[in-house]
Design a protein around this motif. Structure first.
Motif, PDB file in Angstrom:
ATOM      1  N   GLY A   1      14.544  42.944 -10.483  1.00  0.00           N
ATOM      2  CA  GLY A   1      14.216  41.530 -10.491  1.00  0.00           C
ATOM      3  C   GLY A   1      13.106  41.181  -9.519  1.00  0.00           C
ATOM      4  O   GLY A   1      12.241  40.344  -9.811  1.00  0.00           O
ATOM      5  N   TRP A   2      13.103  41.807  -8.339  1.00  0.00           N
ATOM      6  CA  TRP A   2      12.089  41.492  -7.343  1.00  0.00           C
ATOM      7  C   TRP A   2      10.717  42.013  -7.763  1.00  0.00           C
ATOM      8  O   TRP A   2       9.692  41.343  -7.565  1.00  0.00           O
ATOM      9  CB  TRP A   2      12.489  42.035  -5.979  1.00  0.00           C
ATOM     10  N   ALA A   3      10.683  43.194  -8.365  1.00  0.00           N
ATOM     11  CA  ALA A   3       9.410  43.704  -8.893  1.00  0.00           C
ATOM     12  C   ALA A   3       8.858  42.753  -9.950  1.00  0.00           C
ATOM     13  O   ALA A   3       7.664  42.412  -9.934  1.00  0.00           O
ATOM     14  CB  ALA A   3       9.609  45.100  -9.478  1.00  0.00           C
ATOM     15  N   ALA A   4       9.711  42.299 -10.849  1.00  0.00           N
ATOM     16  CA  ALA A   4       9.265  41.376 -11.898  1.00  0.00           C
ATOM     17  C   ALA A   4       8.766  40.071 -11.295  1.00  0.00           C
ATOM     18  O   ALA A   4       7.743  39.515 -11.730  1.00  0.00           O
ATOM     19  CB  ALA A   4      10.396  41.120 -12.884  1.00  0.00           C
ATOM     20  N   TYR A   5       9.473  39.568 -10.299  1.00  0.00           N
ATOM     21  CA  TYR A   5       9.078  38.312  -9.662  1.00  0.00           C
ATOM     22  C   TYR A   5       7.700  38.441  -9.016  1.00  0.00           C
ATOM     23  O   TYR A   5       6.861  37.536  -9.115  1.00  0.00           O
ATOM     24  CB  TYR A   5      10.113  37.909  -8.613  1.00  0.00           C
ATOM     25  N   CYS A   6       7.455  39.566  -8.344  1.00  0.00           N
ATOM     26  CA  CYS A   6       6.181  39.759  -7.642  1.00  0.00           C
ATOM     27  C   CYS A   6       5.049  40.157  -8.580  1.00  0.00           C
ATOM     28  O   CYS A   6       3.883  40.151  -8.161  1.00  0.00           O
ATOM     29  CB  CYS A   6       6.343  40.828  -6.560  1.00  0.00           C
ATOM     30  N   GLY A   7       5.381  40.512  -9.816  1.00  0.00           N
ATOM     31  CA  GLY A   7       4.355  40.940 -10.757  1.00  0.00           C
ATOM     32  C   GLY A   7       3.927  42.374 -10.556  1.00  0.00           C
ATOM     33  O   GLY A   7       2.775  42.736 -10.817  1.00  0.00           O
ATOM     34  N   THR A   8       4.862  43.214 -10.109  1.00  0.00           N
ATOM     35  CA  THR A   8       4.585  44.634  -9.914  1.00  0.00           C
ATOM     36  C   THR A   8       5.537  45.463 -10.771  1.00  0.00           C
ATOM     37  O   THR A   8       6.527  44.964 -11.291  1.00  0.00           O
ATOM     38  CB  THR A   8       4.744  45.028  -8.436  1.00  0.00           C
ATOM     39  N   ALA A   9       5.231  46.749 -10.861  1.00  0.00           N
ATOM     40  CA  ALA A   9       6.029  47.623 -11.713  1.00  0.00           C
ATOM     41  C   ALA A   9       7.278  48.147 -11.022  1.00  0.00           C
ATOM     42  O   ALA A   9       8.279  48.447 -11.689  1.00  0.00           O
ATOM     43  CB  ALA A   9       5.176  48.801 -12.191  1.00  0.00           C
ATOM     44  N   HIS A  10       7.234  48.256  -9.705  1.00  0.00           N
ATOM     45  CA  HIS A  10       8.333  48.902  -8.983  1.00  0.00           C
ATOM     46  C   HIS A  10       8.658  48.141  -7.696  1.00  0.00           C
ATOM     47  O   HIS A  10       7.778  47.543  -7.073  1.00  0.00           O
ATOM     48  CB  HIS A  10       7.964  50.347  -8.610  1.00  0.00           C
ATOM     49  N   ALA A  11       9.921  48.204  -7.308  1.00  0.00           N
ATOM     50  CA  ALA A  11      10.367  47.728  -6.005  1.00  0.00           C
ATOM     51  C   ALA A  11      11.385  48.725  -5.473  1.00  0.00           C
ATOM     52  O   ALA A  11      12.205  49.252  -6.232  1.00  0.00           O
ATOM     53  CB  ALA A  11      10.983  46.342  -6.098  1.00  0.00           C
ATOM     54  N   VAL A  12      11.324  48.970  -4.172  1.00  0.00           N
ATOM     55  CA  VAL A  12      12.267  49.871  -3.509  1.00  0.00           C
ATOM     56  C   VAL A  12      12.898  49.104  -2.352  1.00  0.00           C
ATOM     57  O   VAL A  12      12.198  48.682  -1.423  1.00  0.00           O
ATOM     58  CB  VAL A  12      11.573  51.135  -2.975  1.00  0.00           C
ATOM     59  N   GLY A  13      14.194  48.923  -2.407  1.00  0.00           N
ATOM     60  CA  GLY A  13      14.889  48.251  -1.320  1.00  0.00           C
ATOM     61  C   GLY A  13      15.055  49.168  -0.129  1.00  0.00           C
ATOM     62  O   GLY A  13      15.393  50.355  -0.282  1.00  0.00           O
ATOM     63  N   VAL A  14      14.816  48.618   1.070  1.00  0.00           N
ATOM     64  CA  VAL A  14      14.969  49.382   2.305  1.00  0.00           C
ATOM     65  C   VAL A  14      15.732  48.523   3.317  1.00  0.00           C
ATOM     66  O   VAL A  14      16.096  47.383   3.028  1.00  0.00           O
ATOM     67  CB  VAL A  14      13.605  49.831   2.877  1.00  0.00           C
ATOM     68  N   ALA A  15      15.936  49.046   4.507  1.00  0.00           N
ATOM     69  CA  ALA A  15      16.833  48.401   5.461  1.00  0.00           C
ATOM     70  C   ALA A  15      16.242  47.158   6.102  1.00  0.00           C
ATOM     71  O   ALA A  15      16.979  46.253   6.483  1.00  0.00           O
ATOM     72  CB  ALA A  15      17.235  49.395   6.553  1.00  0.00           C
ATOM     73  N   ASN A  16      14.920  47.101   6.238  1.00  0.00           N
ATOM     74  CA  ASN A  16      14.288  45.950   6.893  1.00  0.00           C
ATOM     75  C   ASN A  16      12.795  45.982   6.628  1.00  0.00           C
ATOM     76  O   ASN A  16      12.254  46.976   6.106  1.00  0.00           O
ATOM     77  CB  ASN A  16      14.579  45.933   8.404  1.00  0.00           C
ATOM     78  N   GLY A  17      12.107  44.913   7.020  1.00  0.00           N
ATOM     79  CA  GLY A  17      10.687  44.816   6.751  1.00  0.00           C
ATOM     80  C   GLY A  17       9.844  45.777   7.564  1.00  0.00           C
ATOM     81  O   GLY A  17       8.798  46.249   7.093  1.00  0.00           O
ATOM     82  N   THR A  18      10.267  46.075   8.781  1.00  0.00           N
ATOM     83  CA  THR A  18       9.525  47.046   9.595  1.00  0.00           C
ATOM     84  C   THR A  18       9.552  48.410   8.945  1.00  0.00           C
ATOM     85  O   THR A  18       8.518  49.076   8.818  1.00  0.00           O
ATOM     86  CB  THR A  18      10.113  47.112  11.017  1.00  0.00           C
ATOM     87  N   ASP A  19      10.740  48.840   8.515  1.00  0.00           N
ATOM     88  CA  ASP A  19      10.842  50.119   7.811  1.00  0.00           C
ATOM     89  C   ASP A  19       9.989  50.131   6.544  1.00  0.00           C
ATOM     90  O   ASP A  19       9.436  51.174   6.174  1.00  0.00           O
ATOM     91  CB  ASP A  19      12.290  50.404   7.431  1.00  0.00           C
ATOM     92  N   ALA A  20       9.885  49.004   5.882  1.00  0.00           N
ATOM     93  CA  ALA A  20       9.078  48.942   4.667  1.00  0.00           C
ATOM     94  C   ALA A  20       7.644  49.363   4.961  1.00  0.00           C
ATOM     95  O   ALA A  20       7.029  50.125   4.192  1.00  0.00           O
ATOM     96  CB  ALA A  20       9.114  47.529   4.078  1.00  0.00           C
ATOM     97  N   ILE A  21       7.093  48.896   6.083  1.00  0.00           N
ATOM     98  CA  ILE A  21       5.724  49.264   6.439  1.00  0.00           C
ATOM     99  C   ILE A  21       5.649  50.721   6.862  1.00  0.00           C
ATOM    100  O   ILE A  21       4.756  51.470   6.434  1.00  0.00           O
ATOM    101  CB  ILE A  21       5.199  48.347   7.562  1.00  0.00           C
ATOM    102  N   VAL A  22       6.579  51.152   7.702  1.00  0.00           N
ATOM    103  CA  VAL A  22       6.575  52.539   8.182  1.00  0.00           C
ATOM    104  C   VAL A  22       6.636  53.505   6.995  1.00  0.00           C
ATOM    105  O   VAL A  22       5.843  54.460   6.894  1.00  0.00           O
ATOM    106  CB  VAL A  22       7.761  52.805   9.123  1.00  0.00           C
ATOM    107  N   LEU A  23       7.575  53.270   6.104  1.00  0.00           N
ATOM    108  CA  LEU A  23       7.764  54.174   4.966  1.00  0.00           C
ATOM    109  C   LEU A  23       6.562  54.162   4.033  1.00  0.00           C
ATOM    110  O   LEU A  23       6.168  55.206   3.489  1.00  0.00           O
ATOM    111  CB  LEU A  23       9.032  53.788   4.207  1.00  0.00           C
ATOM    112  N   THR A  24       5.966  52.994   3.845  1.00  0.00           N
ATOM    113  CA  THR A  24       4.788  52.910   2.974  1.00  0.00           C
ATOM    114  C   THR A  24       3.631  53.703   3.559  1.00  0.00           C
ATOM    115  O   THR A  24       2.957  54.472   2.847  1.00  0.00           O
ATOM    116  CB  THR A  24       4.383  51.441   2.768  1.00  0.00           C
ATOM    117  N   LEU A  25       3.357  53.525   4.849  1.00  0.00           N
ATOM    118  CA  LEU A  25       2.264  54.265   5.466  1.00  0.00           C
ATOM    119  C   LEU A  25       2.530  55.770   5.421  1.00  0.00           C
ATOM    120  O   LEU A  25       1.626  56.561   5.105  1.00  0.00           O
ATOM    121  CB  LEU A  25       2.057  53.803   6.907  1.00  0.00           C
TER     122      LEU A  25
END
Length: 362
Positions: free
Chosen positions: A44-68
């Motif tokens: 649902g979140w991927a669809a809302y943002c207009g992207t193909a994929h979303a991956v849930g993680v523990a927090n927003g800081t981890d989201a950046i760390v894992l992406t980089l």
């Protein structure tokens, strides 16, 4: 009149009964990690943002760390980060093994520009962390063109911009990936910590998912392809977020109406979004002289104001590095965040505005 900085209880009231049912279900199934609620929210979140994929993680800081990390940005690399953001943006770069290089901003919207980025770019620069501060999207066209000219990755830090729009596109749909926090005070907030990464790149999404789950490979519970971490969005938070997503656009619309009311009273003081941006108004920020005194005088009149962020990242003791950021440094002593929440009444806006004008130094 007492005016709180935000009113989370009013936002939670419409979903309270559904949350009770959700907790009851999880108490019976014990499906606390992963499962259908996480999968449903990611879809649902991927669809809302207009992207193909979303991956849930523990927090927003981890989201950046894992992406980089998933992009291969690490030791020896530099990432351009605005100086006037929450330290988590910079700390995530450091946690990924790269070096944050702090960038100044324009004096009107307090956002990075190609010129401020260029002033900090070196041959070691690999990426731009594009922070949509206060809910205001940084217009991405010029940034994307700049990044393409210099072979740089653009990662959105959209932690404050859930549902913000630029020319019909939602925050999160502009960079190679975008990182969200669902800290309770965000426009889309969990009942605890949570985060997500959205992207159109299936391989990137899969690597982030693997890194966030101890480096497990291909869904094999016992095979670990690389050293990962434990950073998973739990089922309770995912279920709560799914209940709140249908309300997000109406909450943001209400905030935009409140911003218009403020604008009628406080024109010239407000840090406005750029043209073409429909802000999520995560924060409603004004620039005032004698900021701390104004905040104290507002508090005496029952108005709960806050400050974001009084110390630029490069001047924090954790970094203490030299950076040419005179605009960010000057603004840091003037920024004041006023009450802003979807259920705020026109009477409250009128009161806050009047008391702010009274509190300004003569």
């Amino acid at each position: 009149m007492k005016v709180p900085f935000m009113d989370l209880a009013a936002m939670h009231a419409p979903i309270a009964e559904d949350v009770v049912q959700l907790v009851g279900e999880l108490a019976v199934t014990s499906a606390f990690i992963g499962g259908r609620h996480v999968a449903a929210f990611e879809e649902g979140w991927a669809a809302y943002c207009g992207t193909a994929h979303a991956v849930g993680v523990a927090n927003g800081t981890d989201a950046i760390v894992l992406t980089l990390r998933a992009l291969g940005v690490g030791a020896g690399d530099e990432v351009l980060v605005p100086a006037n953001t929450f330290i988590a943006s910079a700390a995530a770069v450091s946690a990924a093994g790269a070096t944050p290089v702090f960038v100044d901003v324009d004096p009107v919207h307090l956002q990075v520009t190609p010129d401020t980025l260029e002033a900090a770019r070196t041959e070691r620069t690999r990426a731009i962390l594009l922070v949509h501060l206060y809910g205001h999207i940084v217009p991405p066209a010029a940034i994307a063109a700049y990044a393409q000219r210099h072979g740089l990755l653009v990662v959105e830090d959209a932690a404050q911009a859930h549902g913000a729009i630029w020319e019909g596109r939602k925050a999160g749909s502009f960079g190679v990936a975008a990182c969200f926090s669902f800290y309770p005070g965000k426009n889309l907030g969990a009942w605890g910590d949570g985060g997500a990464v959205v992207t159109d790149d299936p391989a990137l999404a899969e690597r982030i998912r693997s890194l966030a789950n101890h480096g497990r490979a291909g869904g094999d519970h016992y095979k670990h392809a690389e050293i990962g971490v434990n950073s998973r969005l739990d089922a309770l938070q995912a279920g709560i977020l799914s209940l709140k997503v249908p309300h997000l656009d109406s909450w943001n619309a209400a905030k935009n109406e409140i911003a218009s009311l403020y604008r009628d009273k406080l024109a010239g003081l407000i840090v406005e979004p750029p043209e073409g941006v429909t802000s999520a108004w995560h924060l409603f920020v004004v620039r005032v002289a004698d900021r701390d005194g104004v905040r104290e005088r507002l508090g005496a009149q029952g108005v709960q104001a806050s400050v974001h962020y009084p110390i630029p990242c490069h001047q924090q003791p954790a970094y203490g590095v030299a950076a040419h950021a005179p605009v960010a440094e000057a603004a840091a002593g003037e920024l004041l965040s006023l009450p802003m929440f979807p259920s705020m009444t026109s009477e409250q806006v009128e009161y806050v505005s009047a008391k702010l004008v009274e509190a300004l130094p003569s």
